[in-house]
Each structure stands twice: as structure tokens, then as C-alpha cells.
Design an enzyme around this catalytic site. Structure first.
Site, PDB file in Angstrom:
ATOM      1  CG  HIS A 141     -12.344  -8.154   4.330  1.00  0.00           C
ATOM      2  ND1 HIS A 141     -11.645  -9.102   5.044  1.00  0.00           N
ATOM      3  CD2 HIS A 141     -11.743  -8.084   3.117  1.00  0.00           C
ATOM      4  CE1 HIS A 141     -10.664  -9.594   4.291  1.00  0.00           C
ATOM      5  NE2 HIS A 141     -10.707  -8.999   3.118  1.00  0.00           N
ATOM      6  CD  GLU A 166      -1.683  -2.468   1.288  1.00  0.00           C
ATOM      7  OE1 GLU A 166      -2.453  -3.376   0.918  1.00  0.00           O
ATOM      8  OE2 GLU A 166      -0.569  -2.694   1.822  1.00  0.00           O
TER       9      GLU A 166
END
Length: 712
Positions: free
Chosen positions: A516, A446
């Protein structure tokens, strides 16, 4: 690559040709630059002791290799991402002594930062020296992104010859680091990407043996970063005595020739010394024995190179002394000139947090929709994709990348398979239309995505990148908070990085579990310089994303996963130029009994809760979280006199807490009841639906709060 690291004035390397092609005049000039750098260090140390500046960190001992690098590379042609020891580099590239000292005194005339950063945080727009932060290693990913720009410009129709994107085809991106910071993961990510893509990056490792007090033996397995990186394909590696300016010049020249020929990146591992402590806040005598410091002193390039020039007959001692006297006088004058410079006016503190030229909250970004009813109603995924597609057609500077965002990674498969286009299919088909130079996959890293995007944006591209799940954004937090958000502010508007970061976020997935379902928007809304957007429906997502792309600030564009394909928030396509200004809430339900302030997935849940209660509540959808529409909140609360704030984040320290506090602070006299919050439990989100339903705010929770407050 082996070198004699014990070289002194009697053993400077003269292989290949005499002085490796450097003229005697150039050698004298290099010594002058080295000595000037050292005397500027000494001047700042003296100013700090006199309490005329506020911090000092030196480049002493690193001068030889840095002056050599500056004489190989080209200012205003190549690009530079230096670190705080690189005083001699920026001086030799063309920064004046007064410009260097201007940052030390914190002057508003300082070209590095306008008095906003500590000394030795280099940045000079005219010389292509990109604004440096205090963070160690972060600049490497930015340099890697900057190194892609020429390749993209060459490949993309409409980018060649533009005045706003300067490329020369064979430019080199210089980026430097100390031996300690090579332990940072972002250094390794950058080397990996640059080597894998054969990017023109010159990695300069200035190895003085210590990261403050921690020796290189603790930092690097085997004690050598050049050995540790030896397995990278396409990476040219050279290790040498960085106290020897002639050898340094020869080795860097070889590395730069390799890069300019298109072979890939190079790592130059220069062994230097640190004759002064890490900074004036450090005392190296506490952890380095005198014998070790004496050994370093024997290799000090300021001493050894002067002796070499005399022994070679290039200068005699009187000429060396005269050169020093001349530099000493120039530095004294520079000190006087710097101390006389103006300091920043306190009222400029908020200047350049955001763009002064492009205001995404203005009416310029309020355009009327042109509904395409023939195309039928579209989901949020459809209209986000449509916004990116039309904007990419309009602006060739836009590049899209992230994990799995391309249709395919192997170009020979493009058009032969359905294509991935992101785990939620939001970017599906973009690579097929715009090609692999504008839409491509990144490594699963990321920080790599955000860091490279910053480098591209700094040079004029418009990256629209994707972080696959909000839950995994945290490796990029350093880049987002300390690099992306303040590039404009810390450089005093000399550089900017208007990146759009798309991020799927939120819960209500039935099985999303802790990793999530996260919804921590407040960790980004508190960062100055960063716009944060969170639409609740397809049309708003389309208009707000277009505003995000066309504005000139970095934007976090939060896309609630639960809303991607809901039928209740579908819309006709509002047209290729539809935009919604930031900071403008939508009144999704008119009412008089009380106000509910909400956003994201809770907008629909709130409307259902209001219907369930039968209470005449007004509902505001914020749409953008930073800035948020305080005027709309204030107007509504003054009308209804009661307010509920519903948000998906945790109750404590969550986004709604700031709204509640401000209402209590500024609208207290209008309230007929307490400010009520509805939010998630202070917990992680569970996998089983029963756990998730208990943890996240539900329709019944909102209805209960509305009913209670209405009856108060």
C-alpha cells in the site's frame, strides 16, 4: 449442440430449411468470399518469399465460419473486435483485397494502421472494425465495454441522438479468439462480465486445435471451451463444425437472434482447421504428424464447399473453375495495386502519439481561478470530487467506475445509507447525483476496469475510472501499455481512447507496508501516448483533473494518498472551469543558491527542508510527469547552477534519474556541482514506521543533500 465434426462435401447439414434460408446466389457469393480470402493468404505467402512484405500469418481453414458470421452481422451497424485469423470476416464485411494487402506491404494508405502494424491486425473505421493489437485476448474486455455503450446512451439524458456516439439499440459486439487464447484471464473476465450484465457480445471461438504448437488438450480442461463456460448464467453456447458454412450460418444466426432479443451474450464454438502453419515463422511439421494434417485437409472448407456446390447442382465444375479464375485475376491485380501504394514517410513516425486537435499543454488550458472563499478551504479529496462533479454536469459522456467507487451497489439502498464512494471517499455522492448508469462498481479485476474503459472510450464515452491502489494496478498493465496508450497511434488516428485513470499512489502512511506504499510512476512515464499527472495540493488536483478530463489523450492521474487530507495543501475551490496546462511546473519557492526539482508528497517535505537549512533554494513542483516542464528546469538550473532532484520512487532506475541524466547531457556547462538525487532506498516499503522512515526520503535527507551541494 452436438455436431458431426467429420462433415465433408457429402454431409453438410441441411436441417430446418433448405440451406437454412440461404439462396443459391448467396451460397455462391459466400464461396467466392472464402476462396478470395484463401488466395489473399497465398498471395501474401508468395510476397513474403519474395521479400516484398515482412511478415505473414494466415486465416486458412477459418474461412467458412467467418464468412458465415459476416453474412449474419451488419457492417457499420454492429461492432467488431477480430483477431488475426479473421481475414475472411473483414473481407466479407466489405474490406477490399487492396485494403487487406495494403497492410501487408506497410502502405501509408492502409486503412487498418497506415503501415504501423503487422499484416492481419485489422481495423477499419467505416466498417466499425476496431483496431486490433498483437496481444491475445485483450480485445475481449474492450468488446465488453463497447457493449455497454448503447445501454448507457439509452439511459443517460443528453446522450441520445448525438452524432459522436453511434448506437442502434440492438447492435451486437463481435469479438473473436483462438482456442489457445481462451486460456487468458481477460477472456474469462469478459465472459463473466458480459454474462452477468447480459451484454450483447458475440464471443467467437475459432478452435483449430492448436495454439502454435500447444494442443487444446493442454489449454482447456476437458478439451472444450464450450463445456468449460457452460456454468455462466445468461450465456448462450453453441458448438458446431466451423468448416461447414451453412451450419455455421444457422448456428450464428441463432446466437445473434438471442443477443439482439436482449437475452445476453453468446459463445459460438467453431471447430475449424489450420491447413497452414501458425505463421511463416513456424513449421507445423515439427510438431504435427502427417496423418493429422491429412485429416485436416479432408475438412478444408475451400475444398469441401466447392464439392458441395457441384453436388447440389448449384454450380458445375466449369463454373467453379471460372469463379476461381476470376478471383485469381482479381487478387493478382490487387497485389500489383498494393505494391504500387506509397509507404509511410519516416517523418510521420511521431504522428498521432497524442491528439493533433486537442493540446493539453497549450494556453487554452490555462484558466484563471475564481476562488470560492465563502465555501472555506477544501482538502484534495474534496476538490477532486468537485472537479468530477462539475465535469459530469457539463459532459454527459463521463462515466465513473472502479472497485467500490459507487455509493452503493444495490440501487434500492441509494440515498438510504451514507454510501461508500471509494475507499478514500473521493467519489462519494457522485452516484447519488448522477445515477447508477454513470457511476457504478466493477468486479475486483483491474484489467476489467481498464479494458472496458477502452471499449467505451473508443465509441465516444469519457470514462474516468479508478484503480483502488497503485500497488494492485499490475493486472491492468497489459491493457494500459499495449492497448490504451497506443490506440490512436496504431490505428493511424482512426480510433482513440481518451480514458482518465485515477490511481491513489505513494507511501508515508505509517503502516502501508509493501502493498500500500508503492510509487513506481516511471513504469508509466516511459510509455508514449500516456499523459501522467501527479498534483501536490488540492487546487492543482482540481485544475489538473479538469484538464485531464477535457483533453483527448489517455491520462494516468496519480493521487498521493498521504496528501488526500493534509491541512497544509488545502485550498478554496478555484471554480468550475479552472484548468492547468500539462507540462507546466509550479515555482513554489523562488531562490538563487540551488534548484530542487520535485513533485507529489516531497514538495512539502522539500519546503520544510529548505526552511530547516536556511539556504536560498528554488523549488519546482513538476505537477505533471509526462510531459514534464523542461523549460522551467533549464531556466532554473541556468540561474542557480546547482540542482537536487527529490523523488519518492527507488533511487535506481527511478523517475529522477531521467531528469538528472538530461540535465547532465544538456546543461553540463551551467553546473557548478554534481547533480544530486534524493530518493527511496532500493527496497520495498516496510510496515513498521521505523522501517518506512528509513526507506522513504525524509525531510532530513533532503536538507542534508541541499546543505552538501550548497557547500560544494
Amino acid at each position: 449442440m452436438a455436431t458431426n465434426l467429420e462433415s465433408t462435401s457429402d454431409s453438410l447439414t441441411l436441417a430446418n430449411s433448405r440451406y437454412h434460408g440461404l439462396t443459391e446466389e448467396k451460397l455462391v457469393e459466400m464461396y467466392r468470399q472464402m476462396y478470395m480470402s484463401r488466395k489473399l493468404d497465398d498471395a501474401e505467402i508468395n510476397l513474403k518469399r519474395q521479400q516484398k512484405i515482412y511478415f505473414q500469418i494466415s486465416g486458412a481453414g477459418h474461412e467458412a465460419v467467418l464468412v458465415a458470421a459476416a453474412n449474419v452481422l451488419k457492417p457499420s451497424y454492429d461492432w467488431f473486435y477480430p483477431y488475426y485469423r479473421d481475414r475472411a470476416l473483414v473481407l466479407a464485411l466489405g474490406m477490399t483485397p487492396v485494403e487487406i494487402l495494403a497492410e501487408a506491404v506497410g502502405s501509408s494508405e492502409d486503412p487498418n494502421s497506415g503501415g504501423r502494424q503487422m499484416p492481419c491486425h485489422w481495423g477499419h473505421k467505416d466498417l466499425n472494425i476496431v483496431s486490433q493489437s498483437s496481444c491475445t485476448g485483450t480485445q475481449h474486455l474492450q468488446a465488453t465495454g463497447a457493449a455497454q455503450v448503447a445501454r448507457i446512451v439509452e439511459a443517460v439524458e443528453g446522450l441520445k441522438g448525438r452524432d459522436d456516439i453511434q448506437t442502434f439499440g440492438d447492435e451486437v459486439i463481435y469479438v473473436s479468439i483462438g482456442d489457445g487464447a481462451t486460456s487468458e484471464g481477460e477472456f474469462w473476465e469478459a465472459v463473466n462480465t458480459a454474462a452477468n450484465m447480459k451484454l450483447p457480445v458475440l464471443f467467437m471461438v475459432e478452435d483449430n486445435g492448436y495454439a502454435i504448437s500447444v494442443p487444446v488438450s493442454v489449454q482447456t480442461a476437458g478439451g472444450s471451451i464450450s463445456k468449460a463456460t457452460s456454468g455462466f448464467e445468461n450465456l448462450f453456447i453453441t458448438e458446431f463444425d466451423g468448416c461447414d458454412p451453412i451450419e455455421s450460418y444457422a448456428k450464428i444466426t441463432e446466437a445473434v437472434e438471442y443477443i439482439r432479443a436482449g437475452n445476453g451474450p453468446a459463445l459460438t464454438h467453431a471447430h475449424v482447421v489450420r491447413p497452414y502453419s501458425h505463421s511463416m515463422s513456424d513449421d507445423e511439421s515439427m510438431y504435427r504428424p502427417e496423418s493429422e494434417r491429412e485429416d485436416d485437409a479432408k475438412r478444408d472448407p475451400i475444398t469441401t464447399f466447392a464439392s458441395f456446390l457441384v453436388s447440389e447442382g448449384i454450380l458445375d465444375q466449369d463454373e467453379v473453375d471460372a469463379l476461381k479464375k476470376d478471383v485469381d485475376a482479381e487478387v493478382r491485380q490487387a497485389v500489383d495495386d498494393a505494391l504500387a501504394l506509397p509507404t509511410p514517410h519516416p517523418d510521420t513516425a511521431l504522428d498521432y502519439i497524442y491528439s493533433h486537435d486537442v493540446d493539453p499543454t497549450s494556453s487554452v488550458f490555462a484558466t484563471n481561478p475564481e476562488w470560492d472563499e465563502e465555501g472555506g478551504e477544501k482538502t484534495m479529496v474534496d476538490l477532486i470530487n468537485a472537479a468530477m462533479r462539475t465535469e459530469m454536469r457539463r459532459d454527459p459522456r463521463i462515466v465513473v467506475f472502479g472497485e467500490d467507487v459507487a455509493d452503493v451497489t444495490k440501487e434500492e439502498y441509494l440515498g438510504k445509507v451514507k454510501g461508500k464512494g471509494g475507499v478514500f471517499k473521493v467519489t462519494h455522492g457522485l452516484q447519488l447525483e448522477f445515477g447508477s448508469d454513470r457511476v457504478f462498481n466493477s468486479p475486483l479485476a483491474e484489467a476489467n476496469i481498464i479494458g472496458r474503459a477502452i471499449g467505451m472510450a473508443t465509441r465516444g464515452l469519457k470514462p474516468v475510472v479508478e484503480i483502488q491502489f497503485f500497488d494492485y494496478i499490475w493486472p491492468a498493465y497489459m491493457q494500459l501499455k499495449n492497448e490504451l496508450s497506443n490506440m490512436r497511434w496504431r490505428s493511424n488516428n482512426n480510433f482513440k481512447s481518451p480514458v482518465v485513470v485515477r490511481v491513489p499512489i505513494g507511501g508515508y502512511l505509517k503502516g502501508g507496508a509493501p502493498y500500500h506504499s508503492q510509487s513506481g510512476a516511471t513504469l508509466f512515464t516511459h510509455i508514449p501516448g500516456l499523459r501522467v499527472v501527479m498534483p501536490s495540493n488540492a487546487a492543482d488536483a482540481n485544475g489538473l483533473l479538469r484538464t485531464a478530463i477535457r483533453c483527448d489523450d489517455p491520462v494516468m492521474f496519480l493521487e498521493h494518498k498521504h496528501l488526500y487530507r493534509q491541512t497544509y495543501n488545502k485550498s478554496f475551490n478555484p471554480g468550475d472551469d479552472y484548468m492547468i496546462p500539462f507540462g507546466k511546473a509550479a515555482k513554489v519557492r523562488e531562490g538563487n543558491a540551488l534548484t530542487v526539482v520535485t513533485y507529489g508528497a516531497l514538495v512539502e517535505r522539500t519546503l520544510r527542508a529548505v526552511k530547516q537549512t536556511g539556504i536560498d533554494a528554488e523549488v519546482l513542483d513538476l505537477r505533471t510527469l509526462s510531459p514534464y516542464d523542461w523549460d522551467a528546469i533549464s531556466e532554473s538550473v541556468k540561474k542557480t547552477n546547482k540542482v537536487v532532484i527529490a523523488y519518492e520512487d527507488n533511487m535506481s532506475w527511478g523517475y529522477g534519474t531521467e531528469i538528472a541524466t538530461r540535465i547532465a547531457d544538456e546543461l553540463f556547462e551551467y553546473l557548478d556541482g554534481p547533480v544530486k538525487r534524493v530518493a527511496a532506498l532500493d527496497s520495498f516499503c516496510g510496515y513498521h514506521p521505523d522501517l518506512e522512515d528509513r526507506i522513504l526520503p525524509q525531510i532530513d535527507d533532503i536538507a542534508q543533500a541541499i546543505t552538501w551541494l550548497d557547500a560544494y
